[in-house]
Design an enzyme around this catalytic site. Structure first.
Site, mmCIF file in Angstrom:
data_model
loop_
_atom_site.group_PDB
_atom_site.id
_atom_site.type_symbol
_atom_site.label_atom_id
_atom_site.label_comp_id
_atom_site.label_asym_id
_atom_site.label_seq_id
_atom_site.Cartn_x
_atom_site.Cartn_y
_atom_site.Cartn_z
ATOM 1 N N GLY A 72 17.386 10.651 5.162
ATOM 2 C CA GLY A 72 16.029 10.205 5.409
ATOM 3 C C GLY A 72 15.778 8.759 5.040
ATOM 4 O O GLY A 72 15.058 8.036 5.735
ATOM 5 N N CYS A 326 13.727 10.848 -6.651
ATOM 6 C CA CYS A 326 14.249 9.486 -6.515
ATOM 7 C C CYS A 326 13.715 8.547 -7.599
ATOM 8 O O CYS A 326 14.228 7.460 -7.804
ATOM 9 C CB CYS A 326 13.897 8.928 -5.143
ATOM 10 S SG CYS A 326 14.589 9.921 -3.795
#
Length: 394
Positions: A72, A326
């Site tokens: 992504g 993340c």
């Protein structure tokens, strides 16, 4: 082995057994390079095309509009950087939101250093884009609107169809980061007027290291990785055939099971939300109460630190997160929670729980019972909570 309850499916999912089974032959049996001319290898070209067809069908797109990537983040980077490069003669303005994934936000920061102008839209208290703000932000120089389909932290589903209509009305390209939404909610690129869409395999029980970018026919963006002629000369590099097969198998599985699977997730999610809000005081639900991903529940607990909460949950075998995986190493509170108006001290005490089709009611009960115990213990050690209690007893 201690009890394990995995409720961090927004970070990554377990690769489904049937997906692994579909991938295995392409490591050892059908291992040829699809670009080679001999039939043993070139048959993998047909395999890749079949996976494209599966994904395209899931979106209502054409097969030649699907381009495979390494995930992504790459797809997001490609969409923004290539659009900026190719349309810079038309304008230099991009619109996004303050709650995007950092794959979008950091790419926008990079583009600002390259001379582009970016408007970061505010959102309301539920994390929803305000359409009047979007319309007001549009300039004659606007070349791209990039707004995520659904937020990865608080689960809010954005008004994508309305955003797409505004973009089309003004002749502006519309990209959406659908990493969390693809396979969880129905998506039609035509109904929503989406020009580019990013997705990732490991969010829907597929393998890591594979994703795709949908690029509508006619959108003139250049290649992102230079080298060979793979992906119709738009993304060089020997194709990750096992990963692509896994992406196709995971997509097929997600689409076929979506209705039954998400109905179960919604039922358990709402049960989780109800128990937590009813049984743990000074707690709030983050994100839209209804327009949210089927498997997402995000809470803020006052008077505690999220990091301590995660450690104590881990000691009980519960996998959860305080926000995006993340940025889990950051000491700063979630940019998403700050954007919806939470003060730092409350944003720091947040918890994201994301379910799967394997989650059971017994799992939820165990998690809530554990949460009640942990939150009580942490608050009993908090001077802020002690002061709050004393103040309210007067």
């Amino acid at each position: 082995m201690k009890k394990l309850v995995y409720l961090d499916n927004a970070a990554t999912t377990k690769t489904a057994p049937e997906v692994v089974e579909a991938m295995l032959p392409y490591f050892t049996e059908y291992f040829g390079n699809p670009s080679s001319v001999y039939s043993f290898a070139s048959q993998n070209k047909e395999t890749i095309t079949k996976q494209r067809e599966i994904i395209a069908q899931a979106l209502g797109a054409s097969t030649n509009e699907i381009y495979f990537t390494a995930g992504g983040s790459e797809a997001d980077n490609w969409a923004l950087k290539a659009t900026a490069e190719c349309y810079k003669n038309k304008g230099n303005h991009i619109i996004t939101t303050k709650i995007e994934h950092h794959a979008i936000l950091h790419t926008c920061e990079y583009l600002e250093k390259e001379g582009f102008e970016v408007t970061y839209l505010d959102v309301d208290e539920n994390g929803s884009v305000k359409m009047d703000d979007l319309r007001a932000a549009i300039r004659p120089t606007t070349i791209l609107i990039s707004i995520m389909f659904a937020n990865n932290e608080i689960g809010t589903i954005e008004p994508i169809k309305e955003i797409g209509e505004v973009a089309k009305e003004h002749g502006i390209l519309f990209h959406t980061d659908a990493v969390q939404a693809f396979g969880q909610v129905p998506i039609s690129v035509d109904d929503c007027h989406i020009d580019m869409l990013s997705a990732s395999g490991h969010k829907l029980n597929g393998p890591k290291g594979i994703g795709f970018l949908y690029i509508r026919k006619g959108v003139k963006i250049r290649s992102f990785v230079h080298g060979g002629a793979q992906e119709r000369k738009r993304r060089a590099g020997t194709e990750n055939v096992p990963g692509i097969v896994g992406m196709g198998a995971a997509t097929q599985r997600a689409i076929h099971t979506m209705e039954e699977r998400t109905a179960k997730e919604i039922e358990l999610r709402d049960y989780l939300i109800s128990r937590v809000l009813d049984e743990i005081p000074y707690t709030r639900l983050n994100g839209h109460p209804k327009k949210r991903l089927p498997n997402n529940a995000n809470f803020s607990f006052r008077f505690i630190e999220g990091e301590s909460l995660l450690i104590m949950l881990d000691m009980k075998g519960i996998c959860a997160s305080s926000g995006s995986a993340c940025t889990s190493g950051s000491l700063d509170p979630s940019h998403v929670l700050l954007a919806i108006g939470l003060p730092h001290e409350i944003a720091h005490g947040s918890l994201r729980l994301t379910l799967s089709d394997e989650t059971t009611k017994e799992d939820i009960d165990y998690v809530v019972d554990s949460l009640k115990e942990i939150v009580t213990n942490l608050r009993n050690m908090s001077p802020l909570y002690e002061d709050f209690v004393k103040k309210n007893q007067k």
